[in-house]
Design a protein around this motif. Structure first.
Motif, PDB file in Angstrom:
ATOM      1  N   VAL A   1     -15.999  18.905 -36.486  1.00 33.63           N
ATOM      2  CA  VAL A   1     -14.751  19.187 -35.777  1.00 33.63           C
ATOM      3  C   VAL A   1     -14.879  20.540 -35.100  1.00 33.63           C
ATOM      4  CG1 VAL A   1     -12.276  19.638 -35.996  1.00 33.63           C
ATOM      5  CG2 VAL A   1     -13.342  17.828 -37.360  1.00 33.63           C
ATOM      6  N   TYR A   2     -14.485  20.603 -33.836  1.00 34.37           N
ATOM      7  CA  TYR A   2     -14.480  21.856 -33.096  1.00 34.37           C
ATOM      8  C   TYR A   2     -13.052  22.126 -32.622  1.00 34.37           C
ATOM      9  CZ  TYR A   2     -15.312  25.291 -29.402  1.00 34.37           C
ATOM     10  OH  TYR A   2     -15.271  26.417 -28.616  1.00 34.37           O
ATOM     11  N   ALA A   3     -12.523  23.280 -32.986  1.00 34.27           N
ATOM     12  CA  ALA A   3     -11.159  23.652 -32.603  1.00 34.27           C
ATOM     13  C   ALA A   3     -11.177  25.028 -31.957  1.00 34.27           C
ATOM     14  CB  ALA A   3     -10.236  23.642 -33.814  1.00 34.27           C
ATOM     15  N   GLU A   4     -10.279  25.242 -31.012  1.00 29.17           N
ATOM     16  CA  GLU A   4     -10.220  26.510 -30.295  1.00 29.17           C
ATOM     17  C   GLU A   4      -8.876  27.193 -30.465  1.00 29.17           C
ATOM     18  OE1 GLU A   4     -11.144  25.888 -26.207  1.00 29.17           O
ATOM     19  OE2 GLU A   4     -13.312  25.747 -26.552  1.00 29.17           O
TER      20      GLU A   4
ATOM     21  N   LEU B   1      -3.139  22.729 -30.853  1.00 25.87           N
ATOM     22  CA  LEU B   1      -4.225  23.342 -30.106  1.00 25.87           C
ATOM     23  C   LEU B   1      -5.288  22.291 -29.786  1.00 25.87           C
ATOM     24  CD1 LEU B   1      -4.659  26.654 -32.160  1.00 25.87           C
ATOM     25  CD2 LEU B   1      -3.629  26.438 -29.891  1.00 25.87           C
ATOM     26  N   PRO B   2      -6.126  22.540 -28.790  1.00 26.09           N
ATOM     27  CA  PRO B   2      -7.194  21.584 -28.466  1.00 26.09           C
ATOM     28  C   PRO B   2      -8.123  21.366 -29.656  1.00 26.09           C
ATOM     29  CG  PRO B   2      -6.949  23.209 -26.725  1.00 26.09           C
ATOM     30  CD  PRO B   2      -6.123  23.698 -27.866  1.00 26.09           C
ATOM     31  N   VAL B   3      -8.602  20.159 -29.794  1.00 29.56           N
ATOM     32  CA  VAL B   3      -9.536  19.847 -30.881  1.00 29.56           C
ATOM     33  C   VAL B   3     -10.479  18.748 -30.414  1.00 29.56           C
ATOM     34  CG1 VAL B   3      -8.006  18.124 -31.926  1.00 29.56           C
ATOM     35  CG2 VAL B   3      -9.727  19.262 -33.338  1.00 29.56           C
ATOM     36  N   THR B   4     -11.731  18.819 -30.853  1.00 29.18           N
ATOM     37  CA  THR B   4     -12.739  17.805 -30.532  1.00 29.18           C
ATOM     38  C   THR B   4     -13.444  17.393 -31.808  1.00 29.18           C
ATOM     39  OG1 THR B   4     -13.112  18.779 -28.348  1.00 29.18           O
ATOM     40  CG2 THR B   4     -14.788  17.263 -29.167  1.00 29.18           C
TER      41      THR B   4
ATOM     42  N   ILE C   1     -17.331  10.997 -29.124  1.00 27.44           N
ATOM     43  CA  ILE C   1     -16.605  12.239 -28.848  1.00 27.44           C
ATOM     44  C   ILE C   1     -15.126  11.896 -28.793  1.00 27.44           C
ATOM     45  CG2 ILE C   1     -16.254  14.147 -27.236  1.00 27.44           C
ATOM     46  CD1 ILE C   1     -19.100  13.588 -26.170  1.00 27.44           C
ATOM     47  N   ARG C   2     -14.354  12.463 -29.694  1.00 23.79           N
ATOM     48  CA  ARG C   2     -12.907  12.250 -29.702  1.00 23.79           C
ATOM     49  C   ARG C   2     -12.246  13.601 -29.458  1.00 23.79           C
ATOM     50  NH1 ARG C   2     -11.971   7.172 -31.958  1.00 23.79           N
ATOM     51  NH2 ARG C   2     -13.827   6.285 -32.945  1.00 23.79           N
ATOM     52  N   LEU C   3     -11.394  13.659 -28.448  1.00 20.13           N
ATOM     53  CA  LEU C   3     -10.824  14.957 -28.099  1.00 20.13           C
ATOM     54  C   LEU C   3      -9.326  14.860 -27.838  1.00 20.13           C
ATOM     55  CD1 LEU C   3     -10.361  15.055 -24.721  1.00 20.13           C
ATOM     56  CD2 LEU C   3     -12.854  15.027 -24.823  1.00 20.13           C
ATOM     57  N   PHE C   4      -8.681  15.999 -28.052  1.00 20.74           N
ATOM     58  CA  PHE C   4      -7.258  16.159 -27.734  1.00 20.74           C
ATOM     59  C   PHE C   4      -7.116  17.456 -26.965  1.00 20.74           C
ATOM     60  CE2 PHE C   4      -3.228  18.279 -28.789  1.00 20.74           C
ATOM     61  CZ  PHE C   4      -2.358  17.387 -28.183  1.00 20.74           C
ATOM     62  N   GLU C   5      -6.305  17.434 -25.903  1.00 20.98           N
ATOM     63  CA  GLU C   5      -6.131  18.634 -25.082  1.00 20.98           C
ATOM     64  C   GLU C   5      -4.665  18.837 -24.751  1.00 20.98           C
ATOM     65  OE1 GLU C   5      -6.709  21.738 -24.128  1.00 20.98           O
ATOM     66  OE2 GLU C   5      -8.747  21.141 -23.571  1.00 20.98           O
ATOM     67  N   VAL C   6      -4.295  20.106 -24.594  1.00 24.49           N
ATOM     68  CA  VAL C   6      -2.933  20.504 -24.236  1.00 24.49           C
ATOM     69  C   VAL C   6      -2.989  21.347 -22.971  1.00 24.49           C
ATOM     70  CG1 VAL C   6      -0.835  21.704 -24.982  1.00 24.49           C
ATOM     71  CG2 VAL C   6      -2.296  20.577 -26.675  1.00 24.49           C
TER      72      VAL C   6
END
Length: 275
Positions: A226-229, A212-215, A102-107
């Motif tokens: 890829v999951y993006a919101e 934007l957040p992305v996983t 699981i690789r994620l980025f958050e703001v």
């Protein structure tokens, strides 16, 4: 007769449709018989059951009366029109629960998988005060998050690589004690053998790869998703070209972000100034 298979995880509409079909089957009614009781057409029942048409509150109330099911369908209908979870998120979660990486980025806020219960509760309490969700929806979100976090203890343990924008650790949430506990949690997370934690500093400016957040998920068969919101909904991307583009951007972000050692040092320094 062939029946369209329903996936209640796909959307709130699909979950309502499955519940309606199950309750109708339990009563031994055909779609036409239920339609006659409600005062609509069998094609309307079919469209709602298969998620092609959204139920109205009036329809849900009529169906509850026709089936003698109290408020079951009305409560489920509330999720359609005011879902507790972001549209599209239901489809994503089953993949997360079986991912090996699981690789994620958050703001802006600490990502859910890394939140303490107190921090998560403060976030949901804020949403309730704004009128964005109800208290029951906040409770459902917290319960759902706890289940996702507990699933990280599965065997084999998934690799979790988290890159947090600096705003995540600097934005005060829930007061000093809550933030202190949350920063402690991040430090503990970074010490685990199956995790990597990095902070993307403000200094990156326009070089930050995502706004934007992305996983990104890697499944056991090496399939990558890829999951993006956005503010409106979540999007699960399977198309290979788009997935490769997102992964390339994520790798660039990893290179540009602070190392784990420097990131933990930054978090420790913030933690000293809180309590």
């Amino acid at each position: 007769m062939n029946r369209r298979k329903l996936d209640p995880q796909a959307s709130a509409k699909a979950a309502f449709g499955q519940l309606l079909r199950r309750l109708r089957d339990k009563e031994g009614l055909t779609q036409q018989e239920l339609a006659d009781r409600i005062g609509c057409t069998d094609s309307h029942i079919s469209a709602v059951e298969t998620g092609r048409r959204s139920p109205t509150p009036q329809f849900a109330a009529s169906a509850d009366r026709a089936l003698g099911t109290g408020y079951q369908l009305q409560r489920e209908c509330e999720e359609v029109h005011r879902p507790s979870l972001l549209e599209g998120f239901r489809e994503y979660v089953p993949h997360e629960l079986r991912a090996v990486e699981i690789r994620l980025f958050e703001v802006g806020i600490i990502p859910g998988l890394l939140q303490t219960p107190e921090y998560a509760a403060a976030i949901q309490a804020g949403a309730v005060r704004r009128g964005a969700i109800t208290e029951s929806q906040a409770e459902e979100r917290l319960s759902h998050l706890a289940e996702r976090q507990a699933a990280l203890a599965r065997t084999p343990v998934p690799l979790v690589h988290a890159v947090l924008d600096e705003s995540c650790i600097r934005r005060p949430v829930g007061g000093p004690e809550v933030m202190a506990g949350q920063l402690d949690r991040l430090i503990e997370f970074a010490e685990l053998p199956s995790t990597v934690l990095q902070v993307a500093p403000y200094a990156l400016g326009e070089r930050r790869a995502f706004d934007l957040p992305v996983t990104m998920l890697t499944l056991r068969d090496r399939t990558q998703l890829v999951y993006a919101e956005s503010a409106q909904r979540g999007h699960l991307v399977r198309e290979a070209t788009s997935v490769v583009t997102a992964l390339t951007a994520y790798h660039q972000l990893q290179v540009e972000a602070e190392s784990q050692t420097a990131s933990v040092a930054m978090i420790r320094e913030l933690r000293k100034g809180i309590l």
